[in-house]
Write a protein that holds these residues in place. Sequence first.
Motif, PDB file in Angstrom:
ATOM      1  N   SER A 251      -0.272 -27.554 -16.656  1.00 25.61           N
ATOM      2  CA  SER A 251       1.091 -27.853 -16.196  1.00 25.61           C
ATOM      3  C   SER A 251       1.144 -28.088 -14.689  1.00 25.61           C
ATOM      4  O   SER A 251       0.253 -27.646 -13.948  1.00 25.61           O
ATOM      5  N   LEU A 252       2.189 -28.760 -14.254  1.00 23.25           N
ATOM      6  CA  LEU A 252       2.389 -28.988 -12.822  1.00 23.25           C
ATOM      7  C   LEU A 252       2.506 -27.672 -12.082  1.00 23.25           C
ATOM      8  O   LEU A 252       2.008 -27.509 -10.971  1.00 23.25           O
ATOM      9  N   LEU A 253       3.173 -26.708 -12.727  1.00 20.78           N
ATOM     10  CA  LEU A 253       3.341 -25.400 -12.113  1.00 20.78           C
ATOM     11  C   LEU A 253       1.973 -24.775 -11.795  1.00 20.78           C
ATOM     12  O   LEU A 253       1.734 -24.288 -10.686  1.00 20.78           O
ATOM     13  N   GLU A 254       1.068 -24.840 -12.770  1.00 17.28           N
ATOM     14  CA  GLU A 254      -0.256 -24.262 -12.540  1.00 17.28           C
ATOM     15  C   GLU A 254      -1.037 -25.036 -11.477  1.00 17.28           C
ATOM     16  O   GLU A 254      -1.781 -24.452 -10.689  1.00 17.28           O
ATOM     17  N   GLN A 255      -0.849 -26.370 -11.468  1.00 15.26           N
ATOM     18  CA  GLN A 255      -1.548 -27.146 -10.446  1.00 15.26           C
ATOM     19  C   GLN A 255      -1.057 -26.751  -9.060  1.00 15.26           C
ATOM     20  O   GLN A 255      -1.844 -26.599  -8.135  1.00 15.26           O
ATOM     21  N   PHE A 256       0.247 -26.526  -8.950  1.00 17.55           N
ATOM     22  CA  PHE A 256       0.787 -26.085  -7.672  1.00 17.55           C
ATOM     23  C   PHE A 256       0.223 -24.707  -7.299  1.00 17.55           C
ATOM     24  O   PHE A 256      -0.241 -24.481  -6.185  1.00 17.55           O
ATOM     25  N   LEU A 257       0.240 -23.778  -8.243  1.00 14.52           N
ATOM     26  CA  LEU A 257      -0.170 -22.406  -7.932  1.00 14.52           C
ATOM     27  C   LEU A 257      -1.638 -22.301  -7.541  1.00 14.52           C
ATOM     28  O   LEU A 257      -1.998 -21.464  -6.728  1.00 14.52           O
TER      29      LEU A 257
END
Length: 578
Positions: A251-257
């Motif tokens: 997910s984008l969220l995980e890529q950000f984190l």
Amino acid sequence: MPDPSEIVGIIGAGAAGLITAHTLVKDGFPVQVLTRDRTPGGVWAAERIYPGLEINNVHGEFRFSALGMPPPSTGSGRLGGEDLNAYMKAYAHNFLHGCIRYGVEVEDVSENPDGEGYILSTRDLKNGKKEQLRFRRVVLCTGGCSAPHIPPEISPTAAKNMGFKGPVLHSQEFGKQKEDVLAACEAVQAVIVGGGKSAQDIAAYLANHGTKVLVIFESTDAVLACPVPWPDFIRRSRVLSIMSPSRQLPSLLEQFLHKTRLGAKIVHGFWAIVSFLSFFALSIPPDSPLRRSHSIFWSIRTNDEGIPSPTRFHSLVNKGAISLISPARAIGFCSDRRSVRLADGRAIPAGAVILATGYGPSWGGLLSVQTMKNVGLERHPPTVPEMHFHNLNYASLASEFNPTEPGRNPHDTEGQWASALYRGIAPVQNLAKRDFAVNGAIFTTNNGYVFETVAHWISSYFLGDPLRLPPTIDEARMETEKNAAWMRKRHPGMLGWANESYAASIAFWNWPQAMDELLEDMDLPANRSGGHWLTWPFRVIDLKEIANLTEERCAKRSLDPASSPRGMGCSPSAVECV
Ligand SMILES: Cc1cc2nc3c(=O)[nH]c(=O)nc-3n(C[C@H](O)[C@H](O)[C@H](O)COP(=O)(O)OP(=O)(O)OC[C@H]3O[C@@H](n4cnc5c(N)ncnc54)[C@H](O)[C@@H]3O)c2cc1C
Ligand SMILES: *[C@@H]1O[C@H](CO)[C@@H](O)[C@H](O)[C@H]1NC(C)=O
Ligand SMILES: *[C@@H]1O[C@H](CO)[C@@H](O)[C@H](O)[C@H]1NC(C)=O
Ligand SMILES: *[C@@H]1O[C@H](CO)[C@@H](O)[C@H](O)[C@H]1NC(C)=O
């Protein structure tokens, strides 16, 4: 009678063996499960459990979809060894009646020289009778906790040679010998060697029975605890898996984190809070040896204590009922016949010694070097340098966050290996033959969900269903190499003790991403906990999501019957056991 040439031989009747057998039976395979134990359950078999053994997992996380798990019988609200044993027994009874042969040790597995399949050399432990059994397909479910690991210098044999007076036993034997230990320690303390979960459980059991206990360890497992139970939307959702970097980062969220510096700061802040809260909940003083634990973020050794309880290890240590010596290493027995020798020269009086020194690989006595070679199970040194996998440069794995684990050298060359199992399930070299697999070699915090999903993957693999597999052996090998590089990066220093027989792949907090990957391999919907863009991380992952995988896989097969050469029917078949 089932066609004997189609029988699948499953070695092991632990959790992994049971769910694998049940899943294959539902798909119409005749199966035979072999175990050397007298009862089902493996680690949770009646002869292996002992009072005071409680599991780490939040209630409901260690079960399969076809059978509910009754609430814990222990006063602590946590599932005990007895609960798990009752569950495994019920599972075997309900779904695998007549499929399991007990008291049979498999001494060798080899390829059938006269054709398809494998020959298992077995020995009946009751009468010593040896047999050769032929199976068309084989699944290894021998687990990571069936062969005790005992350092020779403190082994029962070493004790005998020095004339040591009290009992000396591995933690695996504790259930059977606990009365001897209690009797031998009426006047002198019991000494436990090791800092892991078995050491802690046994120490608490003995202390609660009025025995003085001393635990000797170099470093201890990381611990998760909370003053109040973690809410399900955190502990049983995707939150911990998202906060832990995965290979997939779907997910984008995980890529950000995990790929940005800001994200990485948030991630490490989160785990620092979890760690702080855990030590705080357990009232572990800053100077306590119990702080010599692995880090929750980097380690694959974490115990979930849930809510602290006065009868458990940490509280008993705080009360002074259990003493600790750490960092320290036991290196032998003293000539006074009553003490254990430490590396720093100290002699520690001991009425009994319990070796909570962990477990070793379960394939050792089972697979000859030749079979390991032929089937392609042999692990090997990595052949592709890490720098070729530049997408592993995660911000959350940057060296600024990476402490040296206590008692671990991150550059440990022992840990530099790559497993030969694709996805931690099927030997790369054998991939196209679709007749050999392993369940139980993905190291995870949720065995129930993982063993069940893997069992479906194996069944599709055996059935010849369309399955996303690498087109060539070289590509499959490259994929496992990448996975190995990932594991070294994600959990540095951890592969030195992990063995490919139970940690061919690691999906510790990240099991949801890894299982989504397997579902996608089967061309089935993944990310099943649902929710929308804001709520999805917090949705509880429920086993119900995978309850109908047999039917779902079957529906896919019926859409395209030609693709499935064996054309197994979809209606639930009668159990065919031999
Ligand atoms: C004391 C203890 C506590 C644990 N606590 C937890 C916990 O709280 N939470 C958690 O998730 N995990 C825990 N584990 C890890 C545990 O190993 C897994 O949870 C799980 O039970 C492993 O299941 P398995 O089926 O892969 O292997 P096992 O349960 O080890 O089963 C292996 C099976 O293979 C058979 N076998 C092996 N070799 C042969 C052979 N040569 N011939 C015939 N049969 C053979 C054995 O008889 C057995 O039936 C614990 C382990 C131990 C030892
Ligand atoms: C793991 O098992 C292999 C053989 O299966 C063995 O060569 C290796 O030394 C083992 N490693 C550990 C850490 O036990
Ligand atoms: C899971 O699904 C939700 C929508 O239901 C979506 O927003 C999210 O990105 C998905 N997560 C992954 C890991 O695919
Ligand atoms: C599984 O299938 C059964 C029967 O077909 C159905 O009643 C149930 O709702 C399904 N469960 C899920 C989670 O889809």
